[in-house]
Motif scaffolding. Structure first.
Motif, PDB file in Angstrom:
ATOM      1  N   ALA A  42       0.811  -1.215   0.000  1.00 33.15           N
ATOM      2  CA  ALA A  42       0.000   0.000   0.000  1.00 33.15           C
ATOM      3  C   ALA A  42       0.844   1.264   0.000  1.00 33.15           C
ATOM      4  CB  ALA A  42      -0.935   0.000   1.209  1.00 33.15           C
ATOM      5  N   GLY A  43       2.142   1.143   0.178  1.00 32.38           N
ATOM      6  CA  GLY A  43       3.012   2.315   0.117  1.00 32.38           C
ATOM      7  C   GLY A  43       3.514   2.750   1.469  1.00 32.38           C
ATOM      8  N   GLN A  44       4.251   3.835   1.449  1.00 33.81           N
ATOM      9  CA  GLN A  44       4.867   4.360   2.663  1.00 33.81           C
ATOM     10  C   GLN A  44       4.005   5.423   3.346  1.00 33.81           C
ATOM     11  OE1 GLN A  44       7.764   3.425   4.054  1.00 33.81           O
ATOM     12  NE2 GLN A  44       8.238   1.927   2.486  1.00 33.81           N
ATOM     13  N   ASP A  45       2.840   5.696   2.823  1.00 27.78           N
ATOM     14  CA  ASP A  45       2.056   6.829   3.298  1.00 27.78           C
ATOM     15  C   ASP A  45       1.104   6.487   4.437  1.00 27.78           C
ATOM     16  OD1 ASP A  45       0.407   5.240   1.817  1.00 27.78           O
ATOM     17  OD2 ASP A  45      -0.458   6.857   0.633  1.00 27.78           O
ATOM     18  N   PHE A  46       1.421   5.449   5.193  1.00 26.28           N
ATOM     19  CA  PHE A  46       0.546   5.067   6.306  1.00 26.28           C
ATOM     20  C   PHE A  46       0.431   6.199   7.315  1.00 26.28           C
ATOM     21  CE2 PHE A  46      -0.136   3.221  10.535  1.00 26.28           C
ATOM     22  CZ  PHE A  46      -1.319   2.550  10.312  1.00 26.28           C
ATOM     23  N   SER A  47       1.519   6.831   7.616  1.00 25.52           N
ATOM     24  CA  SER A  47       1.487   7.892   8.617  1.00 25.52           C
ATOM     25  C   SER A  47       2.706   8.769   8.487  1.00 25.52           C
ATOM     26  CB  SER A  47       1.488   7.284  10.020  1.00 25.52           C
ATOM     27  OG  SER A  47       2.747   6.677  10.254  1.00 25.52           O
ATOM     28  N   THR A  48       2.669   9.827   9.218  1.00 28.81           N
ATOM     29  CA  THR A  48       3.875  10.612   9.364  1.00 28.81           C
ATOM     30  C   THR A  48       4.615  10.055  10.568  1.00 28.81           C
ATOM     31  OG1 THR A  48       2.704  12.188  10.753  1.00 28.81           O
ATOM     32  CG2 THR A  48       2.805  12.686   8.412  1.00 28.81           C
ATOM     33  N   THR A  49       5.901  10.259  10.594  1.00 28.57           N
ATOM     34  CA  THR A  49       6.697   9.769  11.704  1.00 28.57           C
ATOM     35  C   THR A  49       6.406  10.607  12.938  1.00 28.57           C
ATOM     36  OG1 THR A  49       8.398   9.115  10.154  1.00 28.57           O
ATOM     37  CG2 THR A  49       9.062   9.314  12.443  1.00 28.57           C
ATOM     38  N   PRO A  50       6.117   9.965  14.083  1.00 32.86           N
ATOM     39  CA  PRO A  50       5.896  10.739  15.304  1.00 32.86           C
ATOM     40  C   PRO A  50       7.147  11.536  15.664  1.00 32.86           C
ATOM     41  CG  PRO A  50       5.279   8.438  15.601  1.00 32.86           C
ATOM     42  CD  PRO A  50       5.961   8.542  14.278  1.00 32.86           C
ATOM     43  N   ILE A  51       6.944  12.733  16.212  1.00 36.63           N
ATOM     44  CA  ILE A  51       8.058  13.598  16.583  1.00 36.63           C
ATOM     45  C   ILE A  51       8.064  13.779  18.095  1.00 36.63           C
ATOM     46  CG2 ILE A  51       9.028  15.920  16.396  1.00 36.63           C
ATOM     47  CD1 ILE A  51       7.785  16.051  13.594  1.00 36.63           C
ATOM     48  N   LYS A  52       9.246  13.585  18.686  1.00 31.92           N
ATOM     49  CA  LYS A  52       9.444  13.765  20.130  1.00 31.92           C
ATOM     50  C   LYS A  52      10.500  14.845  20.302  1.00 31.92           C
ATOM     51  CE  LYS A  52       9.787  12.579  24.561  1.00 31.92           C
ATOM     52  NZ  LYS A  52       8.736  12.796  25.508  1.00 31.92           N
ATOM     53  N   VAL A  53      10.189  15.891  21.061  1.00 33.09           N
ATOM     54  CA  VAL A  53      11.161  16.923  21.396  1.00 33.09           C
ATOM     55  C   VAL A  53      11.520  16.716  22.861  1.00 33.09           C
ATOM     56  CG1 VAL A  53      11.601  19.409  21.579  1.00 33.09           C
ATOM     57  CG2 VAL A  53      10.150  18.520  19.717  1.00 33.09           C
TER      58      VAL A  53
END
Length: 135
Positions: A42-53
């Protein structure tokens, strides 16, 4: 063929955010779903990568981006899955940011040190090689 939109990442309720074991279970299941989505073609567009600051030492448990705002150590997942990625960005002038492989090498070394402000590294885990690879 029918085109299907990928499911979006669900924001966890505040009470779950505070329960680390439950939060990890949700993150792990989300990671598994994203792997199934990608591997089904289905591709790589499942989600955006979560971001932790963070300005604290931190251990990654999922595919994510970590932005570090202090001289700290980011530790890779203890049991990474094949293809799991971690992006670490150093956004501090207050010392180095160390990325630890947590018992697994990163391109042959036990740690990787980011020494320049705004420096970024992207690593990918290979279960076949048993180590993290700088991409």
């Amino acid at each position: 063929m029918i085109q299907v939109n990928p499911p979006t990442q669900v924001r966890l309720p505040v009470d779950i955010e505070g329960n680390l074991s439950l939060k990890k279970a949700f993150q792990d299941s989300y990671f598994i779903m994203s792997q199934l989505w990608t591997r089904s073609g289905a591709g790589q567009d499942f989600s955006t990568t979560p971001i932790k600051v963070t300005d604290l030492d931190y251990t990654s448990s999922i595919r994510e981006t970590v932005i570090v705002t202090a001289s700290k150590t980011i530790t890779c997942s203890l049991q990474p899955l094949d293809g799991q990625t971690l992006i670490v960005k150093r956004k501090t002038t207050a010392g180095n940011v160390t990325v630890s492989g947590n018992g697994k090498n990163i391109d042959g070394a036990t740690t990787l040190v980011l020494t320049a402000n705004y420096q970024t590294v992207s690593i990918l885990y290979s279960s076949e090689l048993g180590e993290w690879l700088i991409m």
